[in-house]
Scaffold this active site. Structure first.
Site: not given
Ligand code: C5P
Length: 397
Positions: A209, A278, A288, A306-307, A323
């Protein structure tokens, strides 16, 4: 201008790091501080008073018998006018003299006569630093309430490698800013993610990203300045570690997930600033991928954990802040995210407003509603976010 209106006496003692004190004067001035320099005789062998006079815009004091003070009490007048005394570099001799309460030159007399706090940044050869006498003096000074900044380890002017290097001027400025900051997160443990993640396709390619990491690093710095114990789990970015922050470097979302989950239960606050990918590549190649192997390589994606949502779901987990970077419909998307991840606070920003730059526009969303912050440098916004978090934590909002 994080030090606007602060009156700082900078003491410079004899050591090769004295040349860095010139940069320190400039940086303190840039943050709005009024700097008055006092030098020991030893310091003048390394840098001249003219250098400091030119940079601080004030006469430099060297001598306790200086006739410029009408009442002949330079040591009293200079220290009375100060909010803080910083001595950088602080030589072994200087530490020994102030540990003993000596008053045999202007600088130590001023330190003895002060009624403001004292920060010292030692700088000396590694063996001088390790010497039991120096260590004893440092312990004594700590017991007396003197804050010791550093020293750092590394290559020394004498060619040796070890502890004893003065902190860099930027790091000393950070410590000074931290000293003046309101300690709204004192005693709290704050865990922060920052930067992008990198999901390997093969050993040289990957999916990532766009994220400079600056907002997350600014939040880490602001939280630490507010008195928190801060751990920053950072994806691959090229940013200096904020002074006093523990950084854990990670690459992929899975690495970040593991690093966060190992520490989350112990944290009081978790702020997810990272732009976590994601998806990751399920069929990442060990070697490679070759273009001439024929055909477009099939990249199979699999969802990353999703952490933030996982930390928010912990039973006795930390206070969670997210965020949301969006390109449109900020309020709707941010609030939906906040509810879906079940977190009390989310900071939203429109991608076009702040990506990669130093400034940003943030809107905070919590149970009480919408709190737009005035567009500002990320460092200022980070401080406001930290204050908002502290208020929610203490139930003042
Ligand atoms: O779902 P989205 O990515 O839009 O949400 C953003 C928030 O979720 C941010 O705070 C990001 O650090 C956290 N996040 C996360 N793990 C993920 C995706 C997003 O902790 N896999």
């Amino acid at each position: 201008m994080e030090l606007n209106g602060k009156r700082i006496v900078l003491g410079v003692t004899g050591g090769i790091a004295a040349y860095k004190a010139a940069e320190l004067v400039r940086l303190l001035g840039k943050q709005g501080a009024e700097v008055q320099v006092a030098m020991t005789e030893g310091a003048t062998h390394f840098v001249t008073a003219t250098t400091f006079q030119a940079l601080s815009g004030k006469p430099v004091y060297l001598d306790q018998w200086d006739a410029r003070m009408p009442n002949a009490m330079a040591h009293i007048d200079l220290s009375r006018a100060a909010d803080l005394i910083v001595v950088a570099p602080a030589s072994a001799d200087f530490l020994a003299r102030i540990a003993q309460g000596m008053a045999d030159d202007l600088l130590v007399t001023m330190v003895l006569a002060r009624d403001c706090p004292l920060l010292v940044a030692p700088a000396m050869n590694r063996q001088m630093w390790e010497n039991p006498a120096t260590q004893r003096n440092v312990r004594q000074l700590q017991a007396d309430g003197v804050q010791i900044l550093g020293p750092a380890s590394g290559e020394q002017a004498c060619g040796e490698v070890g502890a004893g290097r003065m902190l860099e001027p930027e790091e000393i400025v950070e410590e000074v800013v931290a000293f003046f900051a309101a300690k709204v997160l004192a005693g709290r443990k704050v865990l922060i993610t920052a930067g992008p993640t990198f999901e390997a396709i093969d050993p040289v390619r990957g999916i990532t990203n766009l994220s400079s990491g600056r907002m997350g690093y600014a939040v880490a710095r602001a939280a630490r300045q507010a008195g928190a114990e801060v751990t920053l789990v950072s994806g691959p970015v090229d940013l200096p570690v904020p002074q006093g922050v523990v950084r854990v470097k990670v690459r992929s979302a899975l690495d970040m997930h593991a690093a966060v989950m190992a520490r989350a239960a112990d944290a009081d606050v978790f702020v997810g600033v990272a732009a976590v990918a994601d998806y990751r590549v399920n069929n990442a190649a060990e070697h490679k991928l070759k273009k001439d192997a024929g055909g477009i390589p099939p990249i199979e994606l699999i969802e990353n954990p999703d952490i933030l949502a996982e930390v928010a779901a912990l039973k006795k987990g930390p206070f969670c802040v997210g965020f949301a970077a969006e390109s449109r419909n900020l309020e709707e998307y941010a609030q939906t995210k906040r509810r879906k991840k079940n977190i009390p606070l989310i900071a939203g920003n429109l991608i076009q407003d702040g990506f990669g730059g130093d400034d940003n526009r943030l809107v905070l969303f919590d149970d009480k509603g919408t709190h737009p912050l005035i567009p500002a440098p990320k460092s200022v916004l980070a401080r406001q976010l930290v204050e908002h978090i502290a208020q929610l934590l203490t139930g003042k909002m």
